[in-house]
Design a protein around this motif. Structure first.
Motif, PDB file in Angstrom:
ATOM      1  N   TRP A 230       6.796   4.708   1.284  1.00 18.33           N
ATOM      2  CA  TRP A 230       6.331   3.654   0.379  1.00 18.33           C
ATOM      3  C   TRP A 230       6.932   3.863  -1.004  1.00 18.33           C
ATOM      4  O   TRP A 230       7.385   4.955  -1.344  1.00 18.33           O
ATOM      5  CB  TRP A 230       4.789   3.617   0.325  1.00 18.33           C
ATOM      6  N   TYR A 231       6.955   2.768  -1.794  1.00 18.20           N
ATOM      7  CA  TYR A 231       7.547   2.839  -3.125  1.00 18.20           C
ATOM      8  C   TYR A 231       6.840   1.838  -4.036  1.00 18.20           C
ATOM      9  O   TYR A 231       6.123   0.945  -3.575  1.00 18.20           O
ATOM     10  CB  TYR A 231       9.043   2.535  -3.062  1.00 18.20           C
ATOM     11  N   ASN A 232       7.067   2.000  -5.323  1.00 22.12           N
ATOM     12  CA  ASN A 232       6.519   1.080  -6.321  1.00 22.12           C
ATOM     13  C   ASN A 232       7.616   0.092  -6.704  1.00 22.12           C
ATOM     14  O   ASN A 232       8.636   0.461  -7.260  1.00 22.12           O
ATOM     15  CB  ASN A 232       6.040   1.849  -7.555  1.00 22.12           C
ATOM     16  N   ASP A 233       7.394  -1.180  -6.378  1.00 21.65           N
ATOM     17  CA  ASP A 233       8.444  -2.179  -6.603  1.00 21.65           C
ATOM     18  C   ASP A 233       8.230  -2.927  -7.923  1.00 21.65           C
ATOM     19  O   ASP A 233       8.371  -4.147  -7.993  1.00 21.65           O
ATOM     20  CB  ASP A 233       8.517  -3.168  -5.432  1.00 21.65           C
ATOM     21  N   THR A 237      13.788  -6.964  -7.123  1.00 18.85           N
ATOM     22  CA  THR A 237      13.977  -6.711  -5.694  1.00 18.85           C
ATOM     23  C   THR A 237      15.301  -7.317  -5.251  1.00 18.85           C
ATOM     24  O   THR A 237      15.819  -8.261  -5.858  1.00 18.85           O
ATOM     25  CB  THR A 237      12.831  -7.330  -4.862  1.00 18.85           C
ATOM     26  N   HIS A 242       9.035 -11.139  -5.498  1.00 20.10           N
ATOM     27  CA  HIS A 242       8.045 -10.126  -5.163  1.00 20.10           C
ATOM     28  C   HIS A 242       6.984 -10.741  -4.262  1.00 20.10           C
ATOM     29  O   HIS A 242       6.318 -11.700  -4.651  1.00 20.10           O
ATOM     30  CB  HIS A 242       7.369  -9.581  -6.432  1.00 20.10           C
ATOM     31  N   ASP A 273      12.789  -6.865  -0.017  1.00 18.25           N
ATOM     32  CA  ASP A 273      13.698  -5.897  -0.639  1.00 18.25           C
ATOM     33  C   ASP A 273      14.525  -5.223   0.446  1.00 18.25           C
ATOM     34  O   ASP A 273      14.251  -5.382   1.652  1.00 18.25           O
ATOM     35  CB  ASP A 273      12.890  -4.861  -1.430  1.00 18.25           C
ATOM     36  N   ASP A 284      10.127   0.578   4.093  1.00 14.40           N
ATOM     37  CA  ASP A 284       9.630   1.054   2.810  1.00 14.40           C
ATOM     38  C   ASP A 284       8.541   0.067   2.374  1.00 14.40           C
ATOM     39  O   ASP A 284       8.838  -1.112   2.095  1.00 14.40           O
ATOM     40  CB  ASP A 284      10.763   1.088   1.772  1.00 14.40           C
ATOM     41  N   ASN A 286       5.772  -1.571  -0.068  1.00 14.83           N
ATOM     42  CA  ASN A 286       5.441  -1.567  -1.492  1.00 14.83           C
ATOM     43  C   ASN A 286       4.022  -1.061  -1.682  1.00 14.83           C
ATOM     44  O   ASN A 286       3.279  -0.849  -0.720  1.00 14.83           O
ATOM     45  CB  ASN A 286       5.681  -2.939  -2.137  1.00 14.83           C
ATOM     46  N   GLN A 287       3.619  -0.862  -2.927  1.00 14.10           N
ATOM     47  CA  GLN A 287       2.347  -0.206  -3.190  1.00 14.10           C
ATOM     48  C   GLN A 287       1.158  -0.997  -2.649  1.00 14.10           C
ATOM     49  O   GLN A 287       0.167  -0.425  -2.186  1.00 14.10           O
ATOM     50  CB  GLN A 287       2.179   0.060  -4.699  1.00 14.10           C
ATOM     51  N   THR A 289       1.110  -3.084   0.041  1.00 15.75           N
ATOM     52  CA  THR A 289       1.083  -2.962   1.502  1.00 15.75           C
ATOM     53  C   THR A 289       0.594  -1.584   1.912  1.00 15.75           C
ATOM     54  O   THR A 289      -0.235  -1.448   2.827  1.00 15.75           O
ATOM     55  CB  THR A 289       2.475  -3.223   2.084  1.00 15.75           C
TER      56      THR A 289
END
Length: 305
Positions: A230-233, A237, A242, A273, A284, A286-287, A289
């Motif tokens: 996971w990542y902070n988007d 993107t 978004h 993304d 990956d 997002n925060q 999800t």
């Protein structure tokens, strides 16, 4: 449900005339209109008719019998008006021939047969299609687990054949088949194919009592294991937008909907993304999800594609 224009039919009426006893009645024709010739179980049919004005105040009984049978059973009664007309709404349970008579010449026992004479020419047949209640099943399942689908077919008759079908590019194919229980209940199971979502429906082919019935049963998304992070988007993107519940993937088109499962939870996310490009990972998150799934770090999730 198929509705057709009201049509005139000759029903059998019974009146007592001079020189005739109740045990040997004279039959006359009552002209009636039937609003529908094909209905689903639970729907009403309106029957209108005309009798001689001298029959005002008398009761007319509507009866039915399966096609080819001779044992008539009562459905409803109506009273002849001062102008000779009568009208009644009935909800037939089974398909069959319909007629109208005056009950003065027959024994009226609730639920019992009221005569064994045949149907005169021109009497209509009403086809009553069976009806499915909503089918219940899981909308997303793991590829290692079978899908169980439950529901009821009305009217409730034991032993009726029911099948479950799935749609593919070549039309509908049968996944499972079974028979109804005493209350019309059924339970069907199948193992999903290793593909994306499948549209489902349940089918009853019809029999002498009721016509064919079909009902959509939603769809099932089959989930497969995949490695994710996971990542902070918070920045831009690769897709230029978004999604609230977003996910990055290396090849799927932007905007693709993906069902993801983890820890007993499922969400539908949107590809917004590109990535991930390290560690052999497929997704990956997002925060938002990741939070909705209760996912953190790197691990295995279940995905529909």
């Amino acid at each position: 449900m198929l509705a057709v224009p009201a049509s005139a039919f000759a029903f059998t009426g019974v009146t007592s005339q001079s020189g005739q006893s109740a045990q040997n009645p004279v039959q006359t024709s009552l002209h009636v209109q039937v609003s529908r010739r094909r209905v689903k179980f639970g729907d009403a049919v309106t029957i209108r008719g005309a009798a001689p004005a001298t029959d005002a105040g008398r009761r007319v009984q509507v009866q039915t019998t399966p096609s080819g049978a001779t044992a008539w059973r009562p459905m409803a009664t109506a009273v002849v008006s001062r102008t000779g007309g009568f009208r009644v709404r009935v909800k037939p349970r089974r398909s069959g021939v319909v007629r109208a008579i005056e009950p003065s010449s027959v024994a009226l026992v609730p639920g019992a047969a009221t005569g064994r004479t045949g149907a005169p020419a021109g009497t209509p047949t009403v086809t009553v299609g069976a009806r499915f209640t909503p089918a219940r099943h899981e909308s997303a399942v793991l590829s290692t687990r079978p899908v169980h689908l439950r529901g009821r077919l009305l009217p409730a008759v034991a032993g009726r054949g029911v099948r479950l079908e799935a749609h593919s590019g070549h039309g509908w194919r049968t996944l499972s088949a079974g028979r109804t229980g005493a209350r019309g209940d059924y339970r069907l199971s199948f193992s999903p194919r290793p593909t994306g979502g499948q549209s489902l429906r349940v089918v009853f082919g019809g029999d002498g009592g009721n016509g064919r019935a079909v009902r959509r049963a939603g769809s099932v998304a089959v989930l497969h294991p995949a490695l994710a992070s996971w990542y902070n988007d918070g920045g831009t993107t690769a897709c230029g937008f978004h999604a609230g519940l977003g996910v990055a993937n290396r090849t799927l088109p932007c905007g693709t909907k993906v069902t993801l499962g983890y820890g007993g939870r499922t969400v539908t996310a949107t590809v917004d993304d590109r990535g991930p490009y390290a560690g052999g990972r497929d997704w990956d998150l997002n925060q938002a999800t990741a939070s909705a799934l209760g996912f953190a770090g790197v691990g295995t999730v279940w995905a529909s594609t």
